[in-house]
Motif scaffolding. Structure first.
Motif, PDB file in Angstrom:
ATOM      1  N   HIS A  40       0.805  -1.211   0.000  1.00 21.23           N
ATOM      2  CA  HIS A  40       0.000   0.000   0.000  1.00 21.23           C
ATOM      3  C   HIS A  40       0.847   1.274   0.000  1.00 21.23           C
ATOM      4  CE1 HIS A  40      -3.569  -2.369   0.574  1.00 21.23           C
ATOM      5  NE2 HIS A  40      -3.078  -2.920   1.663  1.00 21.23           N
ATOM      6  N   ASN A  41       0.360   2.242  -0.760  1.00 22.60           N
ATOM      7  CA  ASN A  41       0.911   3.591  -0.794  1.00 22.60           C
ATOM      8  C   ASN A  41      -0.267   4.528  -0.541  1.00 22.60           C
ATOM      9  OD1 ASN A  41       2.444   5.843  -1.183  1.00 22.60           O
ATOM     10  ND2 ASN A  41       2.404   5.723  -3.407  1.00 22.60           N
ATOM     11  N   PHE A  42      -0.525   4.849   0.739  1.00 20.12           N
ATOM     12  CA  PHE A  42      -1.703   5.630   1.103  1.00 20.12           C
ATOM     13  C   PHE A  42      -1.493   7.108   0.825  1.00 20.12           C
ATOM     14  CE2 PHE A  42      -2.394   1.851   3.764  1.00 20.12           C
ATOM     15  CZ  PHE A  42      -3.686   1.555   3.373  1.00 20.12           C
ATOM     16  N   GLU A  50      -7.919  13.202   6.566  1.00 22.18           N
ATOM     17  CA  GLU A  50      -8.310  12.182   7.533  1.00 22.18           C
ATOM     18  C   GLU A  50      -8.615  10.845   6.878  1.00 22.18           C
ATOM     19  OE1 GLU A  50      -8.266  12.392  10.885  1.00 22.18           O
ATOM     20  OE2 GLU A  50      -7.340  14.347  10.588  1.00 22.18           O
ATOM     21  N   THR A  51      -9.013  10.846   5.616  1.00 20.99           N
ATOM     22  CA  THR A  51      -9.335   9.625   4.899  1.00 20.99           C
ATOM     23  C   THR A  51      -8.244   9.366   3.871  1.00 20.99           C
ATOM     24  OG1 THR A  51     -11.667  10.123   5.165  1.00 20.99           O
ATOM     25  CG2 THR A  51     -11.102   8.421   3.587  1.00 20.99           C
ATOM     26  N   LEU A  52      -7.680   8.171   3.913  1.00 19.98           N
ATOM     27  CA  LEU A  52      -6.588   7.815   3.014  1.00 19.98           C
ATOM     28  C   LEU A  52      -6.999   6.636   2.147  1.00 19.98           C
ATOM     29  CD1 LEU A  52      -3.769   7.870   5.696  1.00 19.98           C
ATOM     30  CD2 LEU A  52      -4.349   9.699   4.137  1.00 19.98           C
ATOM     31  N   SER A  62      -8.832   5.090   7.490  1.00 24.61           N
ATOM     32  CA  SER A  62      -8.766   6.385   8.160  1.00 24.61           C
ATOM     33  C   SER A  62      -7.348   6.609   8.674  1.00 24.61           C
ATOM     34  CB  SER A  62      -9.759   6.449   9.310  1.00 24.61           C
ATOM     35  OG  SER A  62      -9.381   5.566  10.327  1.00 24.61           O
ATOM     36  N   LYS A  63      -7.023   7.859   8.890  1.00 19.39           N
ATOM     37  CA  LYS A  63      -5.681   8.200   9.331  1.00 19.39           C
ATOM     38  C   LYS A  63      -5.410   7.672  10.738  1.00 19.39           C
ATOM     39  CE  LYS A  63      -2.575  12.152   9.471  1.00 19.39           C
ATOM     40  NZ  LYS A  63      -2.467  13.586   9.214  1.00 19.39           N
TER      41      LYS A  63
END
Length: 69
Positions: A40-42, A50-52, A62-63
């Motif tokens: 993963h690369n958020f 706040e949302t990734l 969520s963060k």
């Protein structure tokens, strides 16, 4: 005119069908395997950060729940 508009709105609300929300089942293994095997690369998807979401597979998190390594 007001009465006609109210009748039309009432008719549209009654005839409107709700869309089903599609969720991943255990039968959809290819989707779940993609999420598990992805590196993963958020990146943030909203202005608050706040949302990734993963830029590779689209997994949303969520963060707060993201592990800090």
């Amino acid at each position: 005119m007001y009465v006609i508009e109210k009748i039309i709105k009432l008719y549209l609300n009654i005839t409107k069908k709700k869309q089903k929300i599609i969720t991943a089942d255990f039968d959809d293994n290819y989707i779940l395997e993609d999420i598990v095997t992805c590196k993963h690369n958020f990146m943030p998807i909203d202005s608050t950060g706040e949302t990734l979401a993963c830029s590779k597979c689209g997994f949303v998190k969520s963060k707060k729940s993201l592990d800090k390594k």
